[in-house]
Design an enzyme around this catalytic site. Structure first.
Site, mmCIF file in Angstrom:
data_model
loop_
_atom_site.group_PDB
_atom_site.id
_atom_site.type_symbol
_atom_site.label_atom_id
_atom_site.label_comp_id
_atom_site.label_asym_id
_atom_site.label_seq_id
_atom_site.Cartn_x
_atom_site.Cartn_y
_atom_site.Cartn_z
ATOM 1 N N ALA A 9 0.831 -1.211 0.000
ATOM 2 C CA ALA A 9 0.000 0.000 0.000
ATOM 3 C C ALA A 9 0.865 1.260 0.000
ATOM 4 C CB ALA A 9 -0.903 -0.007 1.229
ATOM 5 N N ARG A 15 -2.540 8.121 -10.861
ATOM 6 C CA ARG A 15 -3.689 8.296 -11.765
ATOM 7 C C ARG A 15 -4.974 8.734 -11.054
ATOM 8 N NH1 ARG A 15 -3.137 2.761 -14.787
ATOM 9 N NH2 ARG A 15 -1.711 2.400 -13.055
ATOM 10 N N THR A 80 7.156 -3.468 -6.510
ATOM 11 C CA THR A 80 6.416 -4.389 -5.641
ATOM 12 C C THR A 80 7.341 -5.420 -4.968
ATOM 13 O OG1 THR A 80 5.885 -5.624 -7.655
ATOM 14 C CG2 THR A 80 4.163 -4.201 -6.785
ATOM 15 N N GLY A 102 -3.220 -3.258 -1.542
ATOM 16 C CA GLY A 102 -4.129 -2.289 -0.933
ATOM 17 C C GLY A 102 -5.128 -1.702 -1.908
ATOM 18 N N ASP A 103 -4.851 -1.837 -3.193
ATOM 19 C CA ASP A 103 -5.769 -1.251 -4.183
ATOM 20 C C ASP A 103 -6.585 -2.313 -4.905
ATOM 21 O OD1 ASP A 103 -3.720 -2.293 -5.701
ATOM 22 O OD2 ASP A 103 -3.423 -0.511 -6.939
ATOM 23 N N ASN A 226 -6.976 2.027 -10.039
ATOM 24 C CA ASN A 226 -5.896 2.960 -10.368
ATOM 25 C C ASN A 226 -6.419 4.356 -10.676
ATOM 26 O OD1 ASN A 226 -3.668 0.987 -10.303
ATOM 27 N ND2 ASN A 226 -4.808 0.062 -11.979
ATOM 28 N N ARG A 332 -32.059 15.518 12.971
ATOM 29 C CA ARG A 332 -30.628 15.605 13.267
ATOM 30 C C ARG A 332 -30.293 14.811 14.528
ATOM 31 N NH1 ARG A 332 -29.740 21.743 13.449
ATOM 32 N NH2 ARG A 332 -27.678 21.080 14.141
ATOM 33 N N ARG A 439 -49.875 38.013 20.759
ATOM 34 C CA ARG A 439 -49.989 38.890 19.601
ATOM 35 C C ARG A 439 -50.903 40.080 19.940
ATOM 36 N NH1 ARG A 439 -53.155 34.102 17.478
ATOM 37 N NH2 ARG A 439 -55.311 34.754 17.774
HETATM 38 C C1 UD1 Z 1 1.026 -5.188 -10.512
HETATM 39 C C2 UD1 Z 1 1.742 -6.426 -11.030
HETATM 40 C C3 UD1 Z 1 1.015 -6.947 -12.282
HETATM 41 C C4 UD1 Z 1 -0.425 -7.243 -11.950
HETATM 42 C C5 UD1 Z 1 -1.108 -6.016 -11.346
HETATM 43 C C6 UD1 Z 1 -2.468 -6.404 -10.829
HETATM 44 C C7 UD1 Z 1 4.092 -6.111 -10.491
HETATM 45 C C8 UD1 Z 1 5.429 -5.744 -10.994
HETATM 46 N N1 UD1 Z 1 3.093 -6.096 -11.361
HETATM 47 O O1 UD1 Z 1 1.142 -4.175 -11.507
HETATM 48 O O2 UD1 Z 1 1.661 -8.142 -12.749
HETATM 49 O O3 UD1 Z 1 -1.091 -7.640 -13.147
HETATM 50 O O4 UD1 Z 1 -0.347 -5.508 -10.235
HETATM 51 O O5 UD1 Z 1 -3.173 -5.288 -10.318
HETATM 52 O O6 UD1 Z 1 3.960 -6.437 -9.309
HETATM 53 N N2 UD1 Z 1 3.393 -0.794 -4.346
HETATM 54 C C9 UD1 Z 1 4.187 -0.599 -3.236
HETATM 55 N N3 UD1 Z 1 5.475 -0.225 -3.392
HETATM 56 C C10 UD1 Z 1 6.020 -0.044 -4.621
HETATM 57 C C11 UD1 Z 1 5.211 -0.256 -5.753
HETATM 58 C C12 UD1 Z 1 3.899 -0.633 -5.591
HETATM 59 O O7 UD1 Z 1 3.720 -0.744 -2.100
HETATM 60 O O8 UD1 Z 1 7.222 0.281 -4.683
HETATM 61 C C13 UD1 Z 1 1.996 -1.191 -4.156
HETATM 62 C C14 UD1 Z 1 1.000 -0.205 -4.722
HETATM 63 O O9 UD1 Z 1 0.628 0.743 -3.738
HETATM 64 C C15 UD1 Z 1 -0.161 -1.099 -5.100
HETATM 65 C C16 UD1 Z 1 0.498 -2.423 -5.437
HETATM 66 O O10 UD1 Z 1 1.767 -2.393 -4.843
HETATM 67 O O11 UD1 Z 1 -1.052 -1.322 -4.029
HETATM 68 C C17 UD1 Z 1 0.599 -2.647 -6.929
HETATM 69 O O12 UD1 Z 1 1.417 -1.655 -7.509
HETATM 70 P P1 UD1 Z 1 1.095 -1.036 -8.938
HETATM 71 O O13 UD1 Z 1 2.141 -0.052 -9.243
HETATM 72 O O14 UD1 Z 1 -0.294 -0.621 -8.995
HETATM 73 O O15 UD1 Z 1 1.346 -2.332 -9.842
HETATM 74 P P2 UD1 Z 1 0.752 -2.609 -11.272
HETATM 75 O O16 UD1 Z 1 1.525 -1.829 -12.268
HETATM 76 O O17 UD1 Z 1 -0.709 -2.425 -11.248
HETATM 77 CA CA CA Z 2 -2.265 -1.480 -9.774
#
Ligand code: UD1
Ligand code: CA
Length: 456
Positions: A9, A15, A80, A102-103, A226, A332, A439
């Site tokens: 997260a 975006r 990641t 987290g997303d 995203n 309220r 009144r």
């Molecule tokens: C990632 C996967 C992709 C998968 C997709 C699914 C990788 C390299 N790719 O891509 O294969 O199809 O999710 O949704 O893992 N985050 C961190 N620290 C970082 C980078 C990211 O905590 O340094 C967290 C982000 O907050 C997010 C999650 O990891 O919650 C995913 O990161 P995001 O950059 O959205 O990865 P995707 O490009 O979507």
């Molecule tokens: Ca993502």
């Protein structure tokens, strides 16, 4: 098996074009991350590690009290894989880890259980999905015997790899010790210059580890959020899920596509909810409650047979059986209505108790007031509860009749059975059973002539 969960997260969520960290954006009234944490908790892991980075402090403040959570800070978001590495030192070596995002808030407990169960000894398990449009996701690459051998990110994929419809949801499970070994091999030589978690799949496969895949039956569960558009889609999906389960439990919704619950709703038999009703917080409905269109009901209890008519707003209220509210009423916080009370159109109540069968049918403000039983509050009655510095109480006894357009200047008490003539400004207590009016007497002037328009 000891299970520990890592939730990623740390990302900013560029975006979203927001000052708020992405995981704090709300779905059905709760932060995205909160949804993931609640689902994770259902698996009863030994611990949940949340990797935060962008807006870490705000994220912790919002969710800090969720217990059992170890907050890990990833100061620079290098990918990641790097994110998971930050959490690994906090995990007991023999544990199995489950990586969640987290997303990705809609994933179900059941799906996660299937993923963890699919894990063979020493192996790695990936949650995948078949999508008709796989754009943006990492693709699952298999060998000729259909074994998973790698995940390739879209931006690094060849044309042939991009044509693969099976995608990586990002969610995976495996042994903590192996993750450390695999991640130490991962570099950042790729289009995004990031340490990809997905590269552990290739490492594992190359070292002969079995990579199992679990295909998510309902791809909607793994939607990553995203953008605000995706957030809105997830919101609707979540709302439809809730609506379905409420209908299965016996609630009538005139249109499940126009129903929003941001919290908890409990109800007894045969309640009916018209369109565009929003419930927030904790709301309880007795049996046979009817809620008309365009109402907002927050943290309130509605007893059996209550009818809420169109466009009413109710917050922090306790409403006993058979009351009628609205249309266009505003209750309220601190409002309590006893059985059979009525609050009609353009009536506002706050910190007010209305006794059994009392009514304020139109255009009134009843604030900081204790109203007895069978009281009639006429149109335009105002409790003047605020003197510019302090709030004061109004007490109205049983069977009192408050004439239209009366101003009750608090603190003031109206005795049982008293009648106040219309248009009065009451600033002293009124004895029981009396008629009071302030009144001026009505005069008729027989020496008066209506002005005539001048002729020029
Ligand atoms: C990632 C996967 C992709 C998968 C997709 C699914 C990788 C390299 N790719 O891509 O294969 O199809 O999710 O949704 O893992 N985050 C961190 N620290 C970082 C980078 C990211 O905590 O340094 C967290 C982000 O907050 C997010 C999650 O990891 O919650 C995913 O990161 P995001 O950059 O959205 O990865 P995707 O490009 O979507
Ligand atoms: Ca993502």
């Amino acid at each position: 098996m000891t299970l520990e969960v890592i939730v990623l997260a740390a990302g900013k969520g560029t975006r979203m074009r927001s000052a708020l960290p992405k995981v704090l954006h709300c779905l059905a009234g709760r932060p995205l991350l909160d949804h993931v944490l609640r689902t994770a908790a259902l698996l009863q892991p030994a611990r949940i590690h949340v990797v935060c980075g962008y807006g870490a402090q705000a994220v912790r403040e919002q969710l800090g009290e969720s217990g059992n959570i170890n907050w890990v800070e990833q100061v620079e978001q290098l990918g990641t894989g790097h994110a998971v590495s930050q959490a690994l030192p906090h995990i007991s070596p023999g544990a199995t880890i489950l990586v969640l995002y987290g997303d990705v808030p809609l994933v179900r407990e059941n799906t996660l259980n299937t993923l963890v169960t699919a894990l063979g000894p020493g192996g790695l398990a990936l949650l995948t999905a078949e999508l008709s449009d796989p754009t943006g996701y990492g693709r699952i690459v298999r060998d000729e015997r259909d074994k998973v051998i790698a995940v390739v990110e879209e931006r690094d994929a060849s044309e042939a790899e991009r044509a693969i419809l099976e995608i990586n949801t990002g969610l995976m499970a495996g042994p903590a010790e192996q993750f450390s070994a695999w991640l130490s091999e991962v570099d950042n030589v790729n289009r995004q210059g990031e340490y990809y978690l997905t590269d552990v799949v290739g490492c594992a496969a190359r070292s002969g580890v079995t990579v199992s895949s679990v295909s998510c039956a309902d791809p909607a569960e793994i939607n990553g959020i995203n953008s605000r558009g995706e957030l809105a889609q997830a919101e609707r999906l979540f709302q439809l899920r809730q609506a379905d389960s409420l209908m299965s439990a016996g609630l009538t919704l005139y249109d499940p596509a126009r129903f929003d619950l941001r919290g908890q709703l409990s109800f007894a038999k045969d309640c009916e909810i018209d369109v565009n009703v929003v419930f927030e917080g904790t709301v309880t409905l007795g049996s046979n409650v009817r809620v008309g269109p365009n109402c907002q009901i927050i943290d309130s209890e509605l007893g059996d047979g209550v009818e809420v008519r169109a466009s009413s707003v109710i917050e922090g209220a306790k409403i006993a059986a058979n009351c009628t509210i609205g249309p266009f009423a505003r209750l309220r916080p601190g409002t309590t209505l006893a059985t059979g009370a009525r609050v009609g159109n353009f009536v506002e109540t706050k910190n007010a108790a209305l006794g059994k069968d009392s009514k304020a049918s139109h255009l009134a403000y009843v604030g900081d007031a204790q109203v007895g039983q069978r009281v009639n509050i006429g149109a335009g009655v105002i409790t003047c509860n605020y003197d510019g510095a302090n709030k004061h109480q109004t007490h109205i006894g049983d069977d009192a009749f408050i004439g239209s357009n009366t101003a009750l200047v608090a603190p003031v008490t109206v005795g049982n059975g008293a009648t106040i003539g219309a248009g009065s400004a009451i600033s002293r207590d009124i004895p029981p059973g009396q008629l009071v009016l302030t009144r001026a007497d009505q005069k008729t002037r027989d020496d008066w002539q209506r002005p005539q328009k001048k002729k020029d």
